[in-house]
Design a protein around this motif. Structure first.
Motif, PDB file in Angstrom:
ATOM      1  N   PRO A 280       0.805  -1.228   0.000  1.00 19.55           N
ATOM      2  CA  PRO A 280       0.000   0.000   0.000  1.00 19.55           C
ATOM      3  C   PRO A 280       0.835   1.273   0.000  1.00 19.55           C
ATOM      4  N   GLU A 281       1.969   1.246   0.682  1.00 15.19           N
ATOM      5  CA  GLU A 281       2.781   2.461   0.747  1.00 15.19           C
ATOM      6  C   GLU A 281       3.450   2.790  -0.584  1.00 15.19           C
ATOM      7  N   ARG A 282       3.488   1.830  -1.504  1.00 13.36           N
ATOM      8  CA  ARG A 282       4.078   2.080  -2.822  1.00 13.36           C
ATOM      9  C   ARG A 282       3.032   2.155  -3.920  1.00 13.36           C
ATOM     10  N   LEU A 283       1.784   1.892  -3.583  1.00 13.17           N
ATOM     11  CA  LEU A 283       0.701   1.970  -4.565  1.00 13.17           C
ATOM     12  C   LEU A 283       0.003   3.322  -4.378  1.00 13.17           C
ATOM     13  N   LEU A 284       0.447   4.316  -5.144  1.00  9.18           N
ATOM     14  CA  LEU A 284      -0.040   5.684  -4.924  1.00  9.18           C
ATOM     15  C   LEU A 284      -1.392   5.948  -5.550  1.00  9.18           C
ATOM     16  N   GLY A 285      -1.824   5.066  -6.429  1.00 11.13           N
ATOM     17  CA  GLY A 285      -3.123   5.248  -7.071  1.00 11.13           C
ATOM     18  C   GLY A 285      -3.145   4.533  -8.400  1.00 11.13           C
ATOM     19  N   PHE A 286      -4.103   4.931  -9.255  1.00  9.78           N
ATOM     20  CA  PHE A 286      -4.286   4.306 -10.560  1.00  9.78           C
ATOM     21  C   PHE A 286      -4.582   5.379 -11.593  1.00  9.78           C
ATOM     22  N   MET A 287      -4.311   5.031 -12.853  1.00  6.20           N
ATOM     23  CA  MET A 287      -4.650   5.919 -13.950  1.00  6.20           C
ATOM     24  C   MET A 287      -5.536   5.190 -14.958  1.00  6.20           C
ATOM     25  N   GLN A 288      -6.485   5.928 -15.511  1.00  8.51           N
ATOM     26  CA  GLN A 288      -7.309   5.438 -16.603  1.00  8.51           C
ATOM     27  C   GLN A 288      -6.920   6.236 -17.846  1.00  8.51           C
ATOM     28  N   ALA A 289      -6.546   5.535 -18.926  1.00 13.02           N
ATOM     29  CA  ALA A 289      -6.059   6.195 -20.132  1.00 13.02           C
ATOM     30  C   ALA A 289      -6.880   5.747 -21.341  1.00 13.02           C
ATOM     31  N   PRO A 290      -7.784   6.588 -21.831  1.00  9.10           N
ATOM     32  CA  PRO A 290      -8.628   6.169 -22.959  1.00  9.10           C
ATOM     33  C   PRO A 290      -7.905   6.165 -24.298  1.00  9.10           C
ATOM     34  N   TRP A 291      -6.835   6.944 -24.438  1.00 11.46           N
ATOM     35  CA  TRP A 291      -6.066   7.044 -25.677  1.00 11.46           C
ATOM     36  C   TRP A 291      -6.925   7.426 -26.869  1.00 11.46           C
ATOM     37  N   VAL A 292      -7.745   8.419 -26.663  1.00  8.23           N
ATOM     38  CA  VAL A 292      -8.465   9.056 -27.762  1.00  8.23           C
ATOM     39  C   VAL A 292      -8.268  10.562 -27.632  1.00  8.23           C
ATOM     40  N   MET A 293      -8.591  11.271 -28.686  1.00  3.47           N
ATOM     41  CA  MET A 293      -8.504  12.718 -28.638  1.00  3.47           C
ATOM     42  C   MET A 293      -9.695  13.282 -27.875  1.00  3.47           C
ATOM     43  N   THR A 294      -9.720  14.586 -27.722  1.00  5.39           N
ATOM     44  CA  THR A 294     -10.799  15.238 -26.984  1.00  5.39           C
ATOM     45  C   THR A 294     -11.641  16.012 -27.984  1.00  5.39           C
ATOM     46  N   THR A 295     -12.398  15.248 -28.776  1.00  6.54           N
ATOM     47  CA  THR A 295     -13.224  15.817 -29.831  1.00  6.54           C
ATOM     48  C   THR A 295     -14.624  15.214 -29.743  1.00  6.54           C
ATOM     49  N   ALA A 296     -15.540  15.772 -30.523  1.00  5.79           N
ATOM     50  CA  ALA A 296     -16.912  15.264 -30.508  1.00  5.79           C
ATOM     51  C   ALA A 296     -16.970  13.801 -30.917  1.00  5.79           C
ATOM     52  N   ASN A 297     -16.101  13.400 -31.840  1.00  5.90           N
ATOM     53  CA  ASN A 297     -16.093  12.005 -32.281  1.00  5.90           C
ATOM     54  C   ASN A 297     -15.657  11.047 -31.182  1.00  5.90           C
ATOM     55  N   ASP A 298     -14.932  11.558 -30.195  1.00  3.97           N
ATOM     56  CA  ASP A 298     -14.383  10.714 -29.131  1.00  3.97           C
ATOM     57  C   ASP A 298     -15.176  10.807 -27.833  1.00  3.97           C
ATOM     58  N   LEU A 299     -16.212  11.645 -27.804  1.00  2.63           N
ATOM     59  CA  LEU A 299     -16.908  11.893 -26.545  1.00  2.63           C
ATOM     60  C   LEU A 299     -17.507  10.616 -25.968  1.00  2.63           C
ATOM     61  N   ASP A 300     -18.124   9.804 -26.803  1.00  2.00           N
ATOM     62  CA  ASP A 300     -18.762   8.586 -26.286  1.00  2.00           C
ATOM     63  C   ASP A 300     -17.734   7.663 -25.633  1.00  2.00           C
ATOM     64  N   THR A 301     -16.562   7.542 -26.250  1.00  2.95           N
ATOM     65  CA  THR A 301     -15.511   6.704 -25.660  1.00  2.95           C
ATOM     66  C   THR A 301     -15.083   7.267 -24.309  1.00  2.95           C
ATOM     67  N   HIS A 302     -14.905   8.584 -24.230  1.00  7.50           N
ATOM     68  CA  HIS A 302     -14.559   9.198 -22.949  1.00  7.50           C
ATOM     69  C   HIS A 302     -15.616   8.882 -21.893  1.00  7.50           C
ATOM     70  N   LEU A 303     -16.882   9.071 -22.233  1.00  8.60           N
ATOM     71  CA  LEU A 303     -17.935   8.907 -21.235  1.00  8.60           C
ATOM     72  C   LEU A 303     -18.033   7.460 -20.768  1.00  8.60           C
ATOM     73  N   ARG A 304     -17.883   6.511 -21.674  1.00  6.42           N
ATOM     74  CA  ARG A 304     -17.928   5.098 -21.285  1.00  6.42           C
ATOM     75  C   ARG A 304     -16.701   4.740 -20.437  1.00  6.42           C
ATOM     76  N   THR A 305     -15.549   5.298 -20.798  1.00  2.80           N
ATOM     77  CA  THR A 305     -14.324   5.041 -20.027  1.00  2.80           C
ATOM     78  C   THR A 305     -14.449   5.617 -18.619  1.00  2.80           C
ATOM     79  N   ILE A 306     -15.011   6.807 -18.524  1.00  2.00           N
ATOM     80  CA  ILE A 306     -15.229   7.431 -17.216  1.00  2.00           C
ATOM     81  C   ILE A 306     -16.232   6.619 -16.399  1.00  2.00           C
ATOM     82  N   GLU A 307     -17.272   6.122 -17.054  1.00  2.00           N
ATOM     83  CA  GLU A 307     -18.270   5.320 -16.337  1.00  2.00           C
ATOM     84  C   GLU A 307     -17.637   4.083 -15.713  1.00  2.00           C
ATOM     85  N   MET A 308     -16.753   3.419 -16.456  1.00  2.00           N
ATOM     86  CA  MET A 308     -16.077   2.251 -15.904  1.00  2.00           C
ATOM     87  C   MET A 308     -15.192   2.652 -14.732  1.00  2.00           C
TER      88      MET A 308
END
Length: 323
Positions: A280-308
């Motif tokens: 625990p002292e070395r596990l500082l947290g976690f990252m979620q990386a969707p690897w998409v751009m921040t555009t209208a075409n990518d919004l659904d992927t962002h929202l589903r990734t955030i939901e998970m």
């Protein structure tokens, strides 16, 4: 526990071409270099608002060419944010409860955003530019606790579509990394890197990588089998075992999951795997990386990734009513 999310403001990190190769999709920032800011501000605002609601605490911002740096304005594309715009946005993020963390990827496979300097690696002018940018960005982010330097995937395979490919190896890779680490420390931040160089050269990595460098190994699949003693390891299958190696060598970690390849349960599995195996002292947290751009075409992927991510965060925090 840090719950971080990787978001792209700049996107010139995967190609140095002005147009895609024949048969490739026309996706700026993925298959060709864009000369205009790709990020849609309305989508950025919606994504960051949803991240705060979901319980994420940190936002790792890949800046690239999207900022008109005062030290090197020549790197900015049309529509890039001014430093004043960036400061205003960072204040808004903090008001939402998100701690912004800067990321400048200096990997030779992801540095098209550096413009002419991406073809001057390991030269005096390159070191000057790197030092200038790290110092300026750290100041813009008000002396952040962490500063992500990228440094992933510097291989020939990741530059197959490039017109100009360059790879630092052995002592030179370590020399340049140490220079960046020193610049980051001087700026008052803790350096943070991707850990995949350890997949290819583990003995070198665990001998030479300083212990103060925060590590983000990444694995985006759903198979978490195998044993840390397995040799040889199979690339693209056994990357999750590097979490165990990093723990064995005493590194602090922020393991990284993703919705890449629609592996929507990957973060959940990553969290359980690492919480059982990393102190625990070395596990500082976690990252979620969707690897998409921040555009209208990518919004659904962002929202589903955030939901998970929201479901994982709520489960770990013991809140069964949210997400």
């Amino acid at each position: 526990m840090m719950w971080s999310y990787l978001i792209h403001l700049g996107v010139n990190m995967w190609s140095d071409r002005d147009e895609p190769l024949p048969g490739e999709p026309s996706l700026p920032g993925v298959t060709f270099r864009t000369t205009r800011l790709a990020t849609h501000k309305a989508v950025w605002d919606e994504v960051t608002h949803e991240l705060a609601k979901a319980g994420f605490t940190h936002l790792v911002i890949d800046l690239g060419e999207a900022i008109r740096y005062e030290s090197h304005p020549e790197l900015a594309v049309d529509g890039a944010w001014s430093t004043d715009q960036l400061r205003t946005e960072l204040a808004r993020l903090r008001e939402l409860g998100l701690t912004p963390i800067p990321k400048l990827n200096f990997s030779a496979s992801h540095d098209t955003w550096l413009g002419p300097y991406s073809r001057q690696l390991s030269t005096p002018v390159y070191y000057e530019v790197v030092a200038d940018l790290i110092a300026e960005v750290a100041e813009l982010f008000d002396s952040p606790e962490y500063f992500h330097l990228g440094m992933d995937e510097e291989t020939d395979g990741h530059q197959q579509r490039y017109q100009y490919a360059v790879i630092r190896r052995r002592e030179l890779w370590w020399h340049d990394l140490e220079f960046m680490l020193d610049c980051t420390r001087k700026a008052g931040a803790r350096p943070w890197v991707w850990s995949d160089a350890a997949w290819h050269h583990p003995e070198d990595y665990y001998t030479k990588m300083p212990k103060d460098v925060l590590q983000s190994n990444w694995y985006y699949g759903l198979w978490f089998g195998g044993n840390e003693l397995d040799r040889p390891r199979v690339l693209n299958r056994d990357h999750h075992l590097a979490y165990l190696d990093l723990e064995d060598h005493g590194y602090d970690q922020v393991p990284t999951g993703s919705s890449w390849h629609n592996a929507w349960d990957n973060l959940d599995l990553t969290v359980d795997y690492c919480q059982e195996r990393v102190a625990p002292e070395r596990l500082l947290g976690f990252m979620q990386a969707p690897w998409v751009m921040t555009t209208a075409n990518d919004l659904d992927t962002h929202l589903r990734t955030i939901e998970m991510g929201a479901r994982t965060i709520a489960r770990i925090n013991g809140d069964t009513t949210s997400a």
